[in-house]
Scaffold this active site. Sequence first.
Site, short mmCIF file in Angstrom:
data_model
loop_
_atom_site.label_atom_id
_atom_site.label_comp_id
_atom_site.label_asym_id
_atom_site.label_seq_id
_atom_site.Cartn_x
_atom_site.Cartn_y
_atom_site.Cartn_z
N GLU A 96 -23.72 14.61 -19.58
CA GLU A 96 -24.00 15.96 -19.08
C GLU A 96 -25.44 16.37 -19.40
O GLU A 96 -25.99 15.90 -20.40
CB GLU A 96 -22.99 16.98 -19.66
N ILE A 113 -11.92 19.60 -23.27
CA ILE A 113 -12.90 20.57 -23.77
C ILE A 113 -13.56 20.02 -25.03
O ILE A 113 -14.22 20.77 -25.76
CB ILE A 113 -12.28 21.96 -24.06
N ARG A 129 -15.57 16.51 -25.88
CA ARG A 129 -16.91 16.00 -25.66
C ARG A 129 -16.87 15.00 -24.52
O ARG A 129 -15.88 14.29 -24.34
CB ARG A 129 -17.43 15.27 -26.91
N HIS A 156 -19.65 23.16 -19.70
CA HIS A 156 -19.66 23.19 -21.18
C HIS A 156 -19.80 24.64 -21.69
O HIS A 156 -20.77 24.98 -22.37
CB HIS A 156 -20.80 22.31 -21.74
N ILE A 157 -18.80 25.45 -21.34
CA ILE A 157 -18.87 26.88 -21.67
C ILE A 157 -17.67 27.35 -22.50
O ILE A 157 -17.40 28.55 -22.57
CB ILE A 157 -18.97 27.75 -20.39
N GLY A 179 -7.22 19.87 -34.81
CA GLY A 179 -8.01 20.66 -35.76
C GLY A 179 -7.76 22.13 -35.47
O GLY A 179 -6.77 22.51 -34.85
N ARG A 180 -8.73 22.96 -35.89
CA ARG A 180 -8.52 24.41 -35.77
C ARG A 180 -8.34 24.83 -34.31
O ARG A 180 -7.48 25.64 -33.99
CB ARG A 180 -9.71 25.15 -36.39
N ILE A 181 -9.18 24.27 -33.41
CA ILE A 181 -9.09 24.68 -32.00
C ILE A 181 -7.80 24.14 -31.38
O ILE A 181 -7.10 24.85 -30.65
CB ILE A 181 -10.34 24.22 -31.22
#
Length: 325
Positions: free
Chosen positions: A270, A239, A241, A288-289, A157-159
């Site tokens: 988490e 990164i 889930r 999760h940053i 996808g975009r990321i």
Amino acid sequence: MIIRPKILIARAVFPEIVAKLAKYFEVTPNQADELWTPSQLIAQLQGMQGAFTMGGERIDAALLAACPELKICANMAVGYNNFDLDAMTAAGVLATNAPDVLTETTADFGFALLMATARRMAEGERFLRAGLWTRWSYDMLAGADIHGSTLGVIGMGRIGQGIARRGAHGFGMKVIYHNRSRLDAATEAQCKASYVSKEELLKTADHIILVLPYSAQAHHLIGAVELALMKPSATLVNIARGGIVDDAALAAALRNKTIAAAGLDVFEGEPKVNPELLTLPNVVLTPHIASATLPTRLAMANLAADNLIGYLINKRPLTPLNTVL
Ligand code: DGY
């Protein structure tokens, strides 16, 4: 007297966002950042037409049945696995997320985590701080190269595309990807990325990064079988889930050197982390940053707020995930 819609902001957020929403709504904020159980969330949502959610609040059929006045839940996150979209659609509740505004920031972080993992940066830092650096040796903390290696992106996808562009254009990597559907030729050319099967990607990539959305089909997409297909020198970065990787299987693979190293920003269950991962040297762990820069978090919060305003005031949400009557 004009009656303003009531909204709940489920977690602490930028004060300017609370102020912005208060111009349109009767707002119940949670600036103390209390963490509510599902039944406490239901109690907080009584009489509310809108909810500003962060991604950790489960919005399912039971909650919807108990909150009949709810009309919209606006996630301040691109991911929305906290939403049962079918149940929301059936209940006539709009769901929105916060895409696009975090793409480049999150791609930056994915690449940073990949580099930290392959080049053993966190391990080196721990080593130095522990006073273990008493002499230099030719193979001390030697890691894997990024430049010129093969990057495998799962979830384009975009990321994912942002990470592919960084790898191909910035580091001369050969980029291969796997996705539910193949990208058009122009996007593939822009990312210099070639589509391959998941199995080929697992077998041939030097570095694998997971950037796909969570779904029931993606649960444990990477488990013992998939880890065994990867190169012993490979790194794996997640990164996306928690739950996409079987964390127990990954811990075993890192312990047994089935793969060289992993970088994880997300975890099953988490903020709890599989205890074995905490003991292993060859894994970089972050809480999760990936989208955490202040400008990006502010943009995400503004988009969630604009979705609430857009829908409840103007009937025009910006980034809807479902269609409701
Ligand atoms: C997202 O936006 O989905 C990120 O994971 C932050 O929650």
